[in-house]
Design a protein around this motif. Structure first.
Motif, PDB file in Angstrom:
ATOM      1  N   LYS A 123       0.612  -0.868   0.022  1.00 60.85           N
ATOM      2  CA  LYS A 123       0.317  -0.106   0.095  1.00 60.85           C
ATOM      3  C   LYS A 123       1.000   1.617   0.136  1.00 60.85           C
ATOM      4  O   LYS A 123       0.650   2.065  -0.892  1.00 60.85           O
ATOM      5  CB  LYS A 123      -1.124  -0.114   1.780  1.00 60.85           C
ATOM      6  CG  LYS A 123      -1.819   0.939   1.111  1.00 60.85           C
ATOM      7  CD  LYS A 123      -3.213   1.006   2.460  1.00 60.85           C
ATOM      8  CE  LYS A 123      -3.764   1.760   2.482  1.00 60.85           C
ATOM      9  NZ  LYS A 123      -4.580   1.704   3.983  1.00 60.85           N
ATOM     10  N   PHE A 124       2.031   1.522   1.543  1.00 57.50           N
ATOM     11  CA  PHE A 124       2.308   2.544   0.537  1.00 57.50           C
ATOM     12  C   PHE A 124       4.006   2.914  -0.919  1.00 57.50           C
ATOM     13  O   PHE A 124       3.876   3.364  -0.816  1.00 57.50           O
ATOM     14  CB  PHE A 124       3.772   2.361   2.751  1.00 57.50           C
ATOM     15  CG  PHE A 124       4.169   1.461   2.833  1.00 57.50           C
ATOM     16  CD1 PHE A 124       5.203   1.746   1.603  1.00 57.50           C
ATOM     17  CD2 PHE A 124       4.399   1.177   3.375  1.00 57.50           C
ATOM     18  CE1 PHE A 124       6.822   1.544   2.125  1.00 57.50           C
ATOM     19  CE2 PHE A 124       5.483   0.053   4.066  1.00 57.50           C
ATOM     20  CZ  PHE A 124       6.401  -0.479   3.240  1.00 57.50           C
ATOM     21  N   LYS A 136       1.413  11.071   3.803  1.00 59.99           N
ATOM     22  CA  LYS A 136       1.199  10.177   4.685  1.00 59.99           C
ATOM     23  C   LYS A 136       1.595   8.385   3.808  1.00 59.99           C
ATOM     24  O   LYS A 136       0.992   7.384   5.053  1.00 59.99           O
ATOM     25  CB  LYS A 136      -0.571   9.421   3.819  1.00 59.99           C
ATOM     26  CG  LYS A 136      -1.103  10.014   4.539  1.00 59.99           C
ATOM     27  CD  LYS A 136      -3.450   9.403   4.647  1.00 59.99           C
ATOM     28  CE  LYS A 136      -3.923  10.067   4.883  1.00 59.99           C
ATOM     29  NZ  LYS A 136      -5.923   9.745   4.318  1.00 59.99           N
ATOM     30  N   GLY A 137       1.873   8.417   2.623  1.00 56.88           N
ATOM     31  CA  GLY A 137       3.284   7.409   2.404  1.00 56.88           C
ATOM     32  C   GLY A 137       3.879   7.102   3.118  1.00 56.88           C
ATOM     33  O   GLY A 137       4.172   5.547   3.575  1.00 56.88           O
ATOM     34  N   LYS A 138       4.224   8.366   3.684  1.00 58.47           N
ATOM     35  CA  LYS A 138       5.531   8.377   4.219  1.00 58.47           C
ATOM     36  C   LYS A 138       5.737   7.876   5.741  1.00 58.47           C
ATOM     37  O   LYS A 138       5.966   7.037   6.134  1.00 58.47           O
ATOM     38  CB  LYS A 138       6.638   9.482   4.489  1.00 58.47           C
ATOM     39  CG  LYS A 138       7.251  10.375   2.588  1.00 58.47           C
ATOM     40  CD  LYS A 138       7.890  11.242   3.524  1.00 58.47           C
ATOM     41  CE  LYS A 138       8.644  12.059   2.387  1.00 58.47           C
ATOM     42  NZ  LYS A 138       9.102  13.047   2.786  1.00 58.47           N
ATOM     43  N   LEU A 140       2.794   5.930   6.724  1.00 62.58           N
ATOM     44  CA  LEU A 140       3.100   4.672   6.686  1.00 62.58           C
ATOM     45  C   LEU A 140       4.330   3.505   6.460  1.00 62.58           C
ATOM     46  O   LEU A 140       4.357   3.016   7.226  1.00 62.58           O
ATOM     47  CB  LEU A 140       1.925   4.357   5.909  1.00 62.58           C
ATOM     48  CG  LEU A 140       0.941   3.022   5.776  1.00 62.58           C
ATOM     49  CD1 LEU A 140       0.483   2.853   7.033  1.00 62.58           C
ATOM     50  CD2 LEU A 140      -0.065   2.738   4.241  1.00 62.58           C
ATOM     51  N   ARG A 141       4.952   4.228   6.070  1.00 61.20           N
ATOM     52  CA  ARG A 141       6.235   3.675   5.290  1.00 61.20           C
ATOM     53  C   ARG A 141       7.172   3.659   6.743  1.00 61.20           C
ATOM     54  O   ARG A 141       7.658   2.526   7.131  1.00 61.20           O
ATOM     55  CB  ARG A 141       7.363   3.923   4.851  1.00 61.20           C
ATOM     56  CG  ARG A 141       8.074   3.208   4.410  1.00 61.20           C
ATOM     57  CD  ARG A 141       9.393   4.295   3.312  1.00 61.20           C
ATOM     58  NE  ARG A 141       9.592   6.140   4.148  1.00 61.20           N
ATOM     59  CZ  ARG A 141       9.765   6.686   3.390  1.00 61.20           C
ATOM     60  NH1 ARG A 141       9.987   6.893   2.402  1.00 61.20           N
ATOM     61  NH2 ARG A 141       9.884   8.371   4.395  1.00 61.20           N
TER      62      ARG A 141
END
Ligand SMILES: Cc1cc2nc3c(=O)[nH]c(=O)nc-3n(C[C@H](O)[C@H](O)[C@H](O)COP(=O)(O)O)c2cc1C
Length: 168
Positions: A123-124, A136-138, A140-141
């Motif tokens: 997902k990320f 958000k991606g960062k 989550l990662r």
């Protein structure tokens, strides 16, 4: 004081806490140790340790249903969450506690970080492929990567301290 350890765990993080709890507490007072499906109020537990995994910012559904049916008992919640900032943990516990009928007594709970499932990495990765600066991606990662080592020895030490508070 008779106690029960009743827990729900999908991928093993909360089960690991439950195992530790079972090791720490005196066995002679334990009337039940296992998942929610075989627990019976007839076992006469004065204190229930209810373990959950976090789903949508609260306890998982099995735990939710379990908690809703408890009557006149002391309850200590414990669990794991993918994201474990202190404010968020506080909120998770509040959300979970909201399922407990008012004739019970809710004791101080414990939540620590648990590793997330590998699907989260896909997902990320997809989010960051689209936009490498996606906040958000960062997050989550970073959360996923941090979570890979949890629950860790520090979590277990904190959990032990919490659990020992119940031994008189
Ligand atoms: C469907 C699903 C929803 C989740 N929702 C949340 C959430 O809202 N907040 C959070 O911090 N973690 C969330 N997580 C992460 C899990 O709570 C975390 O990985 C937990 O440690 C799993 O515990 P277990 O190994 O005992 O099943 C979610 C995981 C799944 C699979």
């Amino acid at each position: 004081m008779k106690y029960a350890i009743v827990y729900s765990s999908k991928t093993g993080n909360t089960a690991a806490l439950a195992d530790r709890l079972h090791d720490i507490l005196p066995h002679e007072h334990c009337v039940y140790f296992g998942d929610t499906s075989h627990y019976s109020p007839d076992l006469g537990a004065d204190l229930i340790f209810a373990g959950f995994w976090t789903d949508k910012g609260s306890c998982d559904d099995r735990t939710r249903v379990f908690l809703k049916n408890l009557q006149n008992t002391k309850i200590a919640l414990f669990g794991t969450a993918g994201y474990a900032a202190p404010d968020y943990i506080h909120s998770i516990l509040k959300q979970a506690e909201a399922n407990i009928p008012v004739n019970n007594t809710v004791l101080t709970g414990f939540v620590c970080q648990g590793k997330m499932q590998p699907a989260v990495a896909d997902k990320f990765a997809a989010m960051l492929e689209k936009d490498p600066e996606d906040a958000k991606g960062k997050l989550l990662r970073d959360t996923y990567q941090e979570g890979l080592s949890h629950p860790n020895e520090e979590d277990f030490a904190n959990f032990k301290k919490w659990a020992e508070g119940f031994i008189h």
